[in-house]
Design an enzyme around this catalytic site. Sequence first.
Site, mmCIF file in Angstrom:
data_model
loop_
_atom_site.group_PDB
_atom_site.id
_atom_site.type_symbol
_atom_site.label_atom_id
_atom_site.label_comp_id
_atom_site.label_asym_id
_atom_site.label_seq_id
_atom_site.Cartn_x
_atom_site.Cartn_y
_atom_site.Cartn_z
ATOM 1 N N ALA A 46 55.914 -21.875 51.291
ATOM 2 C CA ALA A 46 54.921 -21.345 52.147
ATOM 3 C C ALA A 46 54.147 -20.283 51.270
ATOM 4 C CB ALA A 46 55.509 -20.832 53.485
ATOM 5 N N PHE A 139 66.988 -14.444 46.013
ATOM 6 C CA PHE A 139 66.859 -13.446 45.082
ATOM 7 C C PHE A 139 67.463 -13.521 43.806
ATOM 8 C CE2 PHE A 139 65.292 -11.216 48.925
ATOM 9 C CZ PHE A 139 64.738 -10.186 48.228
ATOM 10 N N CYS A 178 60.295 -1.601 38.510
ATOM 11 C CA CYS A 178 60.497 -3.006 38.567
ATOM 12 C C CYS A 178 61.309 -3.416 39.942
ATOM 13 C CB CYS A 178 61.142 -3.455 37.392
ATOM 14 S SG CYS A 178 62.962 -3.301 37.447
ATOM 15 N N CYS A 181 64.582 -1.628 40.056
ATOM 16 C CA CYS A 181 64.260 -0.152 40.655
ATOM 17 C C CYS A 181 64.300 -0.145 42.141
ATOM 18 C CB CYS A 181 63.002 0.375 40.038
ATOM 19 S SG CYS A 181 62.991 0.602 38.259
ATOM 20 N N CYS A 201 65.002 -17.415 55.806
ATOM 21 C CA CYS A 201 63.977 -18.262 56.624
ATOM 22 C C CYS A 201 65.144 -19.397 57.439
ATOM 23 C CB CYS A 201 63.029 -19.094 56.368
ATOM 24 S SG CYS A 201 63.312 -20.010 54.742
HETATM 25 ZN ZN LIG Z 1 63.382 -1.130 36.833
#
Ligand SMILES: [Zn+2]
Length: 355
Positions: A46, A139, A178, A181, A201
């Site tokens: 998507a 992830f 980042c 972080c 989803c």
């Molecule tokens: Zn970082």
Amino acid sequence: MMLFLVHGMDPKLYERYSRQILFAEIGEAGQQRLLHSSAVLVGCGALGTALANLLVRAGLGRLRIVDRDFVEPSNLQRQTLFEEVDAQEALPKAVAAERRLRAINSGVSVEGVVADLGPRNAEELLGGFPLILDGTDNFETRFLLNDAAIYLGVPWIYAAVVASYGVTLTVRPAETACLACALETGEGGNGAAAARAEETCDTVGVLGAAAGVIASIEATEAIKLLLGKKDEVGGRLISFDVWSGKFQSVRVARNPACRACVRREFRYLEGEAQPHLTMCGRDSVQIHERRRQLDLAALGRRLESTTSEVRENGFLLRFRVPPYELTVFADGRAIIKGTRDASVARSLYARYLGA
Ligand SMILES: [Zn+2]
């Protein structure tokens, strides 16, 4: 004619991009720069389709799209580059997207790569591009992109969407926070959006409109970076909920003890993290530890007698072993639909495709 000679750009190109050139922050010089820019997009669902559509229409010079999956009917509600025929033919998303994007803008060099980005091929697939774009759905891959971008020293844009809500963060290595972080808990990490990251989803669905909004923000950030306006991007976690209308833009500080951008411990790039097997939004498991070249046509002929509905489209081979459906790519990777159990998927793989 004199009118066209005032600006240095080819008149047809000038006409094509005139509305964007009129926008003061881009102008003719910005458009010229954009036409010579490039980016690599990982994931063409998507977010990825909406983002690629915007960037290819905007006229970047070159776009590589890396995707491991094929088009299914349930994608059509939100994955804007695909058509019913792509799902009927089970075309790899990278192939279908490349075809459609070339028809939209033949002046852009679009390269679809059917591959599963992992620690072993990340440098090869991402290297040489000044910008990395996130269109992924998990992830593990995003933390791999974060590691790779910091290792390569190039900016990348994280984006995620679930239900009616989406979030994006532009990362400029060593200059802004980042993804680690922002999201990793533990020493100094603030784990800001970790709770929502658990939803997928798969469990709560996703609206095409939410992907459209986040892809639009991501595309704008990408254009700013490609125009060299780097001081105008990064460091803010931007989220939007299309259902409630709630918008948030939160400054994210760099973690002085960050595992990735400070200590440079690239755990995902070094392949220490668990391989990702289950697939978002699908009752499926991916088997990809066996990297080898397969002759799909020959394999299809061999499977005719023991399995049903064997189909091969030049890019992948699909067959059914009820209640399962197996889709095999030429590099030996397979997606087994009908289970979320990796051991069931592995045993089907071994039985029909060999160890
Ligand atoms: Zn970082």
